[in-house]
Design a protein around this motif. Structure first.
Motif, PDB file in Angstrom:
ATOM      1  N   THR A   1      22.890  32.058 -14.719  1.00 37.05           N
ATOM      2  CA  THR A   1      23.253  31.262 -15.892  1.00 37.05           C
ATOM      3  C   THR A   1      22.414  31.643 -17.104  1.00 37.05           C
ATOM      4  OG1 THR A   1      23.958  29.400 -14.526  1.00 37.05           O
ATOM      5  CG2 THR A   1      23.350  28.897 -16.813  1.00 37.05           C
ATOM      6  N   LEU A   2      21.109  31.711 -16.928  1.00 35.92           N
ATOM      7  CA  LEU A   2      20.217  31.981 -18.053  1.00 35.92           C
ATOM      8  C   LEU A   2      20.310  33.432 -18.531  1.00 35.92           C
ATOM      9  CD1 LEU A   2      17.131  29.836 -17.030  1.00 35.92           C
ATOM     10  CD2 LEU A   2      18.797  29.366 -18.837  1.00 35.92           C
ATOM     11  N   ILE A   3      20.432  34.373 -17.614  1.00 36.90           N
ATOM     12  CA  ILE A   3      20.566  35.778 -18.026  1.00 36.90           C
ATOM     13  C   ILE A   3      21.861  35.960 -18.794  1.00 36.90           C
ATOM     14  CG2 ILE A   3      20.942  38.134 -17.172  1.00 36.90           C
ATOM     15  CD1 ILE A   3      18.804  37.448 -14.982  1.00 36.90           C
ATOM     16  N   HIS A   4      22.928  35.340 -18.344  1.00 35.99           N
ATOM     17  CA  HIS A   4      24.191  35.391 -19.085  1.00 35.99           C
ATOM     18  C   HIS A   4      24.013  34.792 -20.479  1.00 35.99           C
ATOM     19  CE1 HIS A   4      28.443  35.198 -20.036  1.00 35.99           C
ATOM     20  NE2 HIS A   4      28.271  33.925 -20.329  1.00 35.99           N
ATOM     21  N   SER A   5      23.294  33.669 -20.565  1.00 36.55           N
ATOM     22  CA  SER A   5      23.054  33.012 -21.852  1.00 36.55           C
ATOM     23  C   SER A   5      22.250  33.910 -22.795  1.00 36.55           C
ATOM     24  CB  SER A   5      22.312  31.692 -21.631  1.00 36.55           C
ATOM     25  OG  SER A   5      21.989  31.083 -22.851  1.00 36.55           O
ATOM     26  N   VAL A   6      21.218  34.559 -22.266  1.00 35.39           N
ATOM     27  CA  VAL A   6      20.395  35.449 -23.094  1.00 35.39           C
ATOM     28  C   VAL A   6      21.253  36.575 -23.650  1.00 35.39           C
ATOM     29  CG1 VAL A   6      18.543  37.161 -23.034  1.00 35.39           C
ATOM     30  CG2 VAL A   6      18.195  34.933 -21.997  1.00 35.39           C
ATOM     31  N   LYS A   7      22.050  37.204 -22.792  1.00 31.87           N
ATOM     32  CA  LYS A   7      22.880  38.326 -23.238  1.00 31.87           C
ATOM     33  C   LYS A   7      23.961  37.863 -24.210  1.00 31.87           C
ATOM     34  CE  LYS A   7      21.922  41.218 -19.264  1.00 31.87           C
ATOM     35  NZ  LYS A   7      22.441  41.822 -18.034  1.00 31.87           N
ATOM     36  N   LEU A   8      24.535  36.698 -23.971  1.00 29.46           N
ATOM     37  CA  LEU A   8      25.550  36.144 -24.872  1.00 29.46           C
ATOM     38  C   LEU A   8      24.943  35.856 -26.243  1.00 29.46           C
ATOM     39  CD1 LEU A   8      28.465  34.974 -25.144  1.00 29.46           C
ATOM     40  CD2 LEU A   8      27.482  32.792 -24.462  1.00 29.46           C
ATOM     41  N   ASN A   9      23.751  35.290 -26.259  1.00 27.74           N
ATOM     42  CA  ASN A   9      23.102  34.928 -27.511  1.00 27.74           C
ATOM     43  C   ASN A   9      22.531  36.120 -28.253  1.00 27.74           C
ATOM     44  OD1 ASN A   9      23.615  32.158 -27.458  1.00 27.74           O
ATOM     45  ND2 ASN A   9      21.979  31.850 -25.978  1.00 27.74           N
ATOM     46  N   ALA A  10      22.549  37.287 -27.641  1.00 24.21           N
ATOM     47  CA  ALA A  10      22.077  38.494 -28.309  1.00 24.21           C
ATOM     48  C   ALA A  10      23.079  38.986 -29.340  1.00 24.21           C
ATOM     49  CB  ALA A  10      21.813  39.590 -27.281  1.00 24.21           C
ATOM     50  N   ASN A  11      24.273  38.464 -29.302  1.00 19.22           N
ATOM     51  CA  ASN A  11      25.303  38.823 -30.263  1.00 19.22           C
ATOM     52  C   ASN A  11      24.826  38.424 -31.658  1.00 19.22           C
ATOM     53  OD1 ASN A  11      27.545  38.723 -31.975  1.00 19.22           O
ATOM     54  ND2 ASN A  11      28.927  38.326 -30.263  1.00 19.22           N
ATOM     55  N   PRO A  12      24.790  39.339 -32.613  1.00 18.74           N
ATOM     56  CA  PRO A  12      24.293  39.019 -33.956  1.00 18.74           C
ATOM     57  C   PRO A  12      25.023  37.855 -34.636  1.00 18.74           C
ATOM     58  CG  PRO A  12      24.490  41.376 -33.704  1.00 18.74           C
ATOM     59  CD  PRO A  12      25.105  40.760 -32.480  1.00 18.74           C
TER      60      PRO A  12
ATOM     61  N   VAL B   1      23.288  33.648 -33.854  1.00 17.63           N
ATOM     62  CA  VAL B   1      21.837  33.587 -34.035  1.00 17.63           C
ATOM     63  C   VAL B   1      21.239  32.218 -33.749  1.00 17.63           C
ATOM     64  CG1 VAL B   1      21.765  35.490 -35.673  1.00 17.63           C
ATOM     65  CG2 VAL B   1      22.039  33.148 -36.509  1.00 17.63           C
ATOM     66  N   ALA B   2      22.055  31.250 -33.396  1.00 16.30           N
ATOM     67  CA  ALA B   2      21.537  29.910 -33.098  1.00 16.30           C
ATOM     68  C   ALA B   2      21.378  29.702 -31.604  1.00 16.30           C
ATOM     69  CB  ALA B   2      22.474  28.848 -33.673  1.00 16.30           C
ATOM     70  N   GLY B   3      21.194  30.782 -30.855  1.00 14.69           N
ATOM     71  CA  GLY B   3      21.160  30.702 -29.406  1.00 14.69           C
ATOM     72  C   GLY B   3      19.912  30.060 -28.832  1.00 14.69           C
ATOM     73  N   PHE B   4      19.881  30.072 -27.495  1.00 16.19           N
ATOM     74  CA  PHE B   4      18.863  29.361 -26.717  1.00 16.19           C
ATOM     75  C   PHE B   4      17.433  29.723 -27.108  1.00 16.19           C
ATOM     76  CE2 PHE B   4      16.874  28.489 -22.479  1.00 16.19           C
ATOM     77  CZ  PHE B   4      17.124  27.143 -22.479  1.00 16.19           C
ATOM     78  N   TRP B   5      17.145  31.001 -27.311  1.00 16.40           N
ATOM     79  CA  TRP B   5      15.785  31.419 -27.672  1.00 16.40           C
ATOM     80  C   TRP B   5      15.670  31.875 -29.127  1.00 16.40           C
ATOM     81  CZ3 TRP B   5      17.353  32.576 -22.567  1.00 16.40           C
ATOM     82  CH2 TRP B   5      16.546  32.048 -21.583  1.00 16.40           C
TER      83      TRP B   5
ATOM     84  N   LYS C   1      11.545  38.679 -17.030  1.00 11.08           N
ATOM     85  CA  LYS C   1      10.779  37.498 -16.616  1.00 11.08           C
ATOM     86  C   LYS C   1      11.629  36.576 -15.748  1.00 11.08           C
ATOM     87  CE  LYS C   1       7.606  37.405 -20.548  1.00 11.08           C
ATOM     88  NZ  LYS C   1       7.181  36.651 -21.743  1.00 11.08           N
ATOM     89  N   LEU C   2      12.900  36.425 -16.108  1.00 10.89           N
ATOM     90  CA  LEU C   2      13.799  35.602 -15.289  1.00 10.89           C
ATOM     91  C   LEU C   2      13.999  36.244 -13.922  1.00 10.89           C
ATOM     92  CD1 LEU C   2      16.398  34.669 -18.041  1.00 10.89           C
ATOM     93  CD2 LEU C   2      14.869  33.066 -16.866  1.00 10.89           C
ATOM     94  N   ASP C   3      14.238  37.546 -13.900  1.00  8.44           N
ATOM     95  CA  ASP C   3      14.435  38.266 -12.632  1.00  8.44           C
ATOM     96  C   ASP C   3      13.193  38.235 -11.754  1.00  8.44           C
ATOM     97  OD1 ASP C   3      17.056  39.120 -12.351  1.00  8.44           O
ATOM     98  OD2 ASP C   3      16.733  40.979 -13.470  1.00  8.44           O
ATOM     99  N   ASP C   4      12.018  38.359 -12.371  1.00 11.78           N
ATOM    100  CA  ASP C   4      10.765  38.431 -11.617  1.00 11.78           C
ATOM    101  C   ASP C   4      10.336  37.098 -11.016  1.00 11.78           C
ATOM    102  OD1 ASP C   4      10.594  41.094 -12.239  1.00 11.78           O
ATOM    103  OD2 ASP C   4       9.032  40.856 -13.772  1.00 11.78           O
TER     104      ASP C   4
END
Length: 173
Positions: free
Chosen positions: A106-117, A120-124, A145-148
């Motif tokens: 869930t979080l890795i998908h969110s990070v990659k989704l929010n990387a879209n320019p 810019v109001a994404g999770f991080w 960090k999520l994977d580890d």
């Protein structure tokens, strides 16, 4: 009735565990209708209209932010809900690998989704003041960090938070 429980946070955004272990713990404990907190608060009697929580809200590079729980319940249920929240907080947690793996996906998908320019109001994103280029550069670090993070680390983090009391910080009708 809305009730808020809180306490000081335990890590700043510079702490290694902030993006990985903390984020996974928050996802398992508080994200969605299937979260540990929602299941606990709704089991048996119900009476809860909403519940959620967070670890490290408002954390900066210097400030550790706050941990909090929010519960919305029927008028007259406040004492029962306070008791139920304190029972939840004080319960030792044992996690399954499948819970942490689902949170990772869930979080890795969110990070990659929010990387879209355009998003810019994404999770991080607030960490980079809307600078999507800077955010894009740290995606491998956040995903790493999520994977580890291991199930044991997430479990230890949750149980550490459970070992320290939360206070009722507000009740609004």
């Amino acid at each position: 009735v809305t009730m808020m429980f809180g306490k000081p946070g335990t890590e700043s955004r510079d702490d290694y565990d902030y993006d990985g272990v903390r984020s996974l713990a928050q996802c398992v404990m508080f994200a969605s209708l299937g979260s540990r907190f929602m299941k606990h608060m709704r089991e048996g009697t119900g009476g809860v209209y909403y519940c959620g929580g967070f670890y490290g809200r408002g954390a900066t590079h210097r400030h550790k932010g706050y941990h909090g729980l929010i519960v919305k319940c029927s008028p007259g249920e406040e004492d029962a809900m306070i008791e139920r929240v304190h029972k939840f907080i004080g319960t030792h947690v044992t996690l399954e690998d499948s819970e942490v793996d689902a949170a990772k996906r869930t979080l890795i998908h969110s990070v990659k989704l929010n990387a879209n320019p355009s998003n810019v109001a994404g999770f991080w994103e607030s960490r980079f003041r809307g600078d999507s280029v800077a955010f894009t550069k740290v995606i491998p670090t956040i995903v790493g960090k999520l994977d580890d993070a291991t199930t044991e680390q997430v479990e230890q983090y949750i149980n550490l938070q459970a070992s320290q009391p939360y206070n009722v910080v507000g009740i609004a009708v």
